[in-house]
Design a protein around this motif. Structure first.
Motif, PDB file in Angstrom:
ATOM      1  N   HIS A  31       3.308  11.149   5.051  1.00 55.52           N
ATOM      2  CA  HIS A  31       4.304  10.265   5.639  1.00 55.52           C
ATOM      3  C   HIS A  31       5.629  10.376   4.902  1.00 55.52           C
ATOM      4  O   HIS A  31       5.665  10.548   3.686  1.00 55.52           O
ATOM      5  CB  HIS A  31       3.846   8.804   5.584  1.00 55.52           C
ATOM      6  N   GLY A  32       6.720  10.258   5.664  1.00 56.37           N
ATOM      7  CA  GLY A  32       8.029  10.104   5.069  1.00 56.37           C
ATOM      8  C   GLY A  32       8.216   8.653   4.681  1.00 56.37           C
ATOM      9  O   GLY A  32       7.349   7.813   4.930  1.00 56.37           O
ATOM     10  N   PRO A  33       9.372   8.325   4.090  1.00 53.69           N
ATOM     11  CA  PRO A  33       9.595   6.952   3.614  1.00 53.69           C
ATOM     12  C   PRO A  33       9.432   5.887   4.694  1.00 53.69           C
ATOM     13  O   PRO A  33       8.738   4.887   4.488  1.00 53.69           O
ATOM     14  CB  PRO A  33      11.028   7.001   3.089  1.00 53.69           C
TER      15      PRO A  33
ATOM     16  N   LYS B  81       5.936   1.782   7.434  1.00 54.71           N
ATOM     17  CA  LYS B  81       5.254   1.281   8.628  1.00 54.71           C
ATOM     18  C   LYS B  81       3.736   1.326   8.455  1.00 54.71           C
ATOM     19  O   LYS B  81       3.022   0.412   8.860  1.00 54.71           O
ATOM     20  CB  LYS B  81       5.659   2.098   9.856  1.00 54.71           C
ATOM     21  N   ARG B  82       3.245   2.400   7.839  1.00 53.08           N
ATOM     22  CA  ARG B  82       1.806   2.539   7.621  1.00 53.08           C
ATOM     23  C   ARG B  82       1.293   1.465   6.665  1.00 53.08           C
ATOM     24  O   ARG B  82       0.238   0.864   6.892  1.00 53.08           O
ATOM     25  CB  ARG B  82       1.520   3.928   7.055  1.00 53.08           C
TER      26      ARG B  82
ATOM     27  N   GLN C 106       1.192  -1.738   8.448  1.00 55.96           N
ATOM     28  CA  GLN C 106       0.048  -1.755   9.375  1.00 55.96           C
ATOM     29  C   GLN C 106      -1.243  -2.120   8.653  1.00 55.96           C
ATOM     30  O   GLN C 106      -2.032  -2.935   9.143  1.00 55.96           O
ATOM     31  CB  GLN C 106      -0.102  -0.384  10.035  1.00 55.96           C
ATOM     32  N   LEU C 107      -1.458  -1.520   7.481  1.00 50.29           N
ATOM     33  CA  LEU C 107      -2.648  -1.831   6.702  1.00 50.29           C
ATOM     34  C   LEU C 107      -2.669  -3.297   6.285  1.00 50.29           C
ATOM     35  O   LEU C 107      -3.710  -3.952   6.293  1.00 50.29           O
ATOM     36  CB  LEU C 107      -2.717  -0.929   5.466  1.00 50.29           C
ATOM     37  N   MET C 108      -1.497  -3.817   5.926  1.00 50.37           N
ATOM     38  CA  MET C 108      -1.406  -5.221   5.553  1.00 50.37           C
ATOM     39  C   MET C 108      -1.734  -6.119   6.735  1.00 50.37           C
ATOM     40  O   MET C 108      -2.444  -7.112   6.604  1.00 50.37           O
ATOM     41  CB  MET C 108       0.006  -5.527   5.045  1.00 50.37           C
TER      42      MET C 108
ATOM     43  N   PHE D 215       0.804  -1.222   0.000  1.00 46.58           N
ATOM     44  CA  PHE D 215       0.000   0.000   0.000  1.00 46.58           C
ATOM     45  C   PHE D 215       0.842   1.279   0.000  1.00 46.58           C
ATOM     46  O   PHE D 215       0.297   2.363   0.224  1.00 46.58           O
ATOM     47  CB  PHE D 215      -0.924   0.015   1.226  1.00 46.58           C
ATOM     48  N   VAL D 216       2.123   1.174  -0.238  1.00 49.70           N
ATOM     49  CA  VAL D 216       2.993   2.342  -0.119  1.00 49.70           C
ATOM     50  C   VAL D 216       2.610   3.466  -1.073  1.00 49.70           C
ATOM     51  O   VAL D 216       2.590   4.635  -0.678  1.00 49.70           O
ATOM     52  CB  VAL D 216       4.474   1.941  -0.325  1.00 49.70           C
ATOM     53  N   VAL D 217       2.321   3.152  -2.324  1.00 50.66           N
ATOM     54  CA  VAL D 217       2.045   4.216  -3.300  1.00 50.66           C
ATOM     55  C   VAL D 217       0.817   5.047  -2.905  1.00 50.66           C
ATOM     56  O   VAL D 217       0.907   6.279  -2.858  1.00 50.66           O
ATOM     57  CB  VAL D 217       1.891   3.644  -4.720  1.00 50.66           C
TER      58      VAL D 217
END
Length: 275
Positions: free
Chosen positions: A171-173, A178-179, A182-184, A161-163
Motif C-alpha cells: 500500500h501507498g500512504p 484507508k486500510r 478499515q481494520l479499526m 495499524f499503519v506500521v
C-alpha cells in the motif's frame, strides 16, 4: 460485552505482550534506539537554530511563518521516519517470534531497511497532515482548535495499524491509511481497553518509582535522585512502548489470520467488538 469485560480482556492481552517481551528482552533495544535518535534529532534542531542566531537566544527569528512551518514539517518528517523505522523492526521481530524463528535486532533492522522507501513515503504523508493541522490550529479560533484537536485524535486512532500494514501489505500512504481505518472499523469498536490497561500500568509503575526517588532527593542527594528518575523514566518508556508495539503486531496478525499461537482469536474478537 460490558466495559469491565473489555478491560479484563485488554489486561489479558497486555499481559501476553509483556510475556513476549520477557522472553525476547533484546526487543527493548528498538524503542531505546528510537528514543536516542529522537533526542539527537531534537538536539541537532536546537543547535541549528541557535547557530543561525549567532548563539544568542534573543536573536532567534520567528516572524517568517513559512520558514517556521517548513522547519516544523522537516521535524515531523524525521520524527515519523524514526518512530516508524524502529517500530517496524520490532513488529517484524515479533512476527519472526510468532513463526518460531529467531527474533534478532539485526533481522528487524534489516527488514526496516528493505522497506525504507515505504517508510519515507508514509513519513512524508504523515508530516504533511501534521503540518496542515498545526497551521489550521495556530490560525483559527477556539472552535477551530477544538476541531483540529479532534481530528488529531481520530488520526491517531485510524492509523493504529499503519506500521504493520505498510510493512506487510503493498500500500501507498493514502491506501495504507484507508486500510488501517478499515481494520479499526472492523475490529476496534468503542473500547480502547488495551491502551487504557497499558496507560494504567505505566502510571502505577511511575508512582511506585516516584517514592524512592523522592526519598533519595530528601535524604541523600537531589542530583542523584534526578539522574535515577531520568534513567527509570527512560527505561519505563522503552518497556511500555515495546509492549504496545507488540500488542499492535499481535492483534494485526490475529485479525489478518496470520497468528495461531500466543493470542486467542475469540479473545481478540471480543475485545475489538464491532458495533
Amino acid at each position: 460485552m460490558s466495559f469491565f469485560d473489555r478491560l479484563s480482556n485488554g489486561w489479558r492481552i497486555t499481559q501476553n505482550s509483556f510475556s513476549i517481551l520477557k522472553k525476547n528482552k533484546q526487543l527493548i533495544i528498538f524503542p531505546i534506539l528510537s528514543s536516542i535518535s529522537l533526542i539527537l534529532v531534537i538536539g541537532i534542531f536546537v543547535l541549528g537554530i541557535l547557530a543561525s542566531a549567532g548563539w544568542d537566544v534573543e536573536l532567534i527569528q520567528t516572524e517568517n511563518e513559512v520558514l517556521n512551518y517548513l522547519m516544523l514539517f522537516v521535524f515531523y518528517f524525521v520524527n515519523y521516519f524514526i518512530v516508524v523505522f524502529f517500530n517496524m523492526a520490532l513488529i517484524h521481530c515479533s512476527k519472526l517470534y510468532f513463526n518460531g524463528e529467531e527474533a534478532t535486532v539485526s533481522a528487524g533492522l534489516k527488514f526496516s531497511m528493505s522497506r525504507i522507501g515505504t517508510i519515507v513515503s508514509w513519513a512524508l504523508f504523515a508530516a504533511t497532515v501534521g503540518t496542515i493541522l498545526k497551521v489550521i490550529q495556530e490560525n483559527s479560533g477556539i472552535i477551530g482548535k477544538f476541531i483540529t484537536g479532534l481530528i488529531g485524535i481520530v488520526w491517531g486512532v485510524t492509523t493504529f495499524f499503519v506500521v504493520p500494514v505498510i510493512a506487510y501489505e503493498n500500500h501507498g500512504p493514502i491506501s495504507a491509511f484507508k486500510r488501517s481505518a478499515q481494520l479499526m472499523k472492523e475490529k476496534w469498536g468503542e473500547s480502547l481497553a488495551s491502551t487504557f490497561s497499558l496507560g494504567l500500568i505505566q502510571t502505577l509503575v511511575l508512582l511506585v518509582l516516584a517514592v524512592p526517588v523522592v526519598l533519595i532527593a530528601m535524604y541523600i542527594n537531589l542530583y542523584v535522585a534526578v539522574f535515577i528518575a531520568i534513567v527509570a523514566g527512560f527505561l519505563s518508556f522503552a518497556v511500555f512502548s515495546a509492549a504496545e508495539t507488540l500488542f499492535i503486531s499481535s492483534v494485526y496478525h490475529n485479525i489478518t489470520g496470520k497468528l495461531e499461537d500466543h493470542f486467542d482469536q475469540q479473545l481478540v474478537d471480543s475485545l475489538f467488538e464491532k458495533k
